[in-house]
Design an enzyme around this catalytic site. Structure first.
Site, PDB file in Angstrom:
ATOM      1  N   SER A 146       0.859  -1.185   0.000  1.00  9.65           N
ATOM      2  CA  SER A 146       0.000   0.000   0.000  1.00  9.65           C
ATOM      3  C   SER A 146       0.891   1.228   0.000  1.00  9.65           C
ATOM      4  CB  SER A 146      -0.890   0.007   1.254  1.00  9.65           C
ATOM      5  OG  SER A 146      -1.506   1.272   1.447  1.00  9.65           O
ATOM      6  N   TYR A 161      -1.346  -1.416  10.354  1.00  7.87           N
ATOM      7  CA  TYR A 161      -1.520  -1.540   8.905  1.00  7.87           C
ATOM      8  C   TYR A 161      -0.291  -1.014   8.164  1.00  7.87           C
ATOM      9  CZ  TYR A 161      -3.735  -1.202   4.307  1.00  7.87           C
ATOM     10  OH  TYR A 161      -4.032  -1.343   2.977  1.00  7.87           O
TER      11      TYR A 161
END
Length: 254
Positions: A146, A161
């Site tokens: 990401s 995350y």
């Protein structure tokens, strides 16, 4: 039909970006295995795909559990044959009333859960499937990182995350070097804001703020991530390995 006669395993393939990747590979002639935690959704989804004439197999498993992944791989290979392409897509990003949890209030159980799914899941399937790829002298691995693995996005995601997505970049580069001599390429994708159910768990204002600073002035579509994923495992990308490709509309260019 760039992926005809190939067998693909996609983790977290029951919805969102994962489902778009599954359908793209099916359209390109592959047999596809979906490993997802949600058995009811996965089985219903696979039944619909099979009704359309696709060769597809579903296994319900917790990707953070090595033994469950081992059973999943055995089921997939019994149904579809050896896995040629692994897409480590499964990932979670818990929110609380639409907000990420700050580190000083984060439950250690939540940290372990995110690390388990996002990072251990990628290790588990890579560990289980690369021996066969090495033996056959061919394999393709794509992991879902990401832009959060490259930059601070504290108003959108939490520390667990970002940490796991950054770790997947290191994991990808190491495996590319380790497995390259065996004919295996390993790459990662770094999506930006993609219009998925997970993205909609944050506030509309947060998503609008991202759109406003994205050069293309919109959210991405899951199909756009799927297109790049399939390119990286296609013959056209046979000399591409160890790369992290942003699919982010120019947001956070790095």
């Amino acid at each position: 039909m760039r992926h005809a006669d190939r067998t693909v395993l996609v983790t977290g393939g029951g919805g969102g970006i994962g489902a778009a990747i599954v359908e793209r590979y099916l359209d390109e002639g592959a047999a596809v295995a979906i490993v997802d935690f949600n058995a009811e959704v996965g089985e219903r989804y696979v039944a619909a795909l099979a009704d359309r004439g696709h060769k597809v197999h579903f296994v319900a498993a917790d990707v953070s559990d090595f033994a469950a992944c081992e059973r999943a791989c055995a089921s997939v290979e019994a149904a579809l044959g050896p896995v040629d392409i692994l897409v480590n897509n499964a990932g979670i990003s818990p929110k609380h009333a639409g907000q990420p949890m700050p580190i000083h209030r984060m439950d250690p159980a939540e940290w372990r859960q995110v690390v388990g799914v996002n990072l251990h899941g990628a290790f588990n399937f890579s560990r289980l499937l690369t021996a066969g790829m090495i033996e056959r002298g061919y394999g393709r691995i794509v992991s879902m990182s990401s832009v959060a693995g490259k930059a601070y996005l504290g108003d959108i995601v939490a520390a667990h995350y970002s940490t796991t997505k950054a770790a997947l970049i290191g994991f990808t580069r190491h495996l590319a070097g380790e497995l390259g001599p065996h004919g295996i390429t390993v790459n990662a994708l770094a999506p930006g804001r993609i219009a998925t159910p997970m993205v909609r768990t944050v506030s509309e204002a947060a998503n609008r703020g991202v759109v406003d600073i994205t050069p293309l002035r919109r959210l991405g579509e899951p199909s756009e991530v799927a297109d790049v994923c399939c390119y990286l495992t296609s013959p056209q990308a046979s000399f591409v390995t160890g790369q992290v490709i942003d699919v982010a509309g120019g947001w956070l260019m790095t």
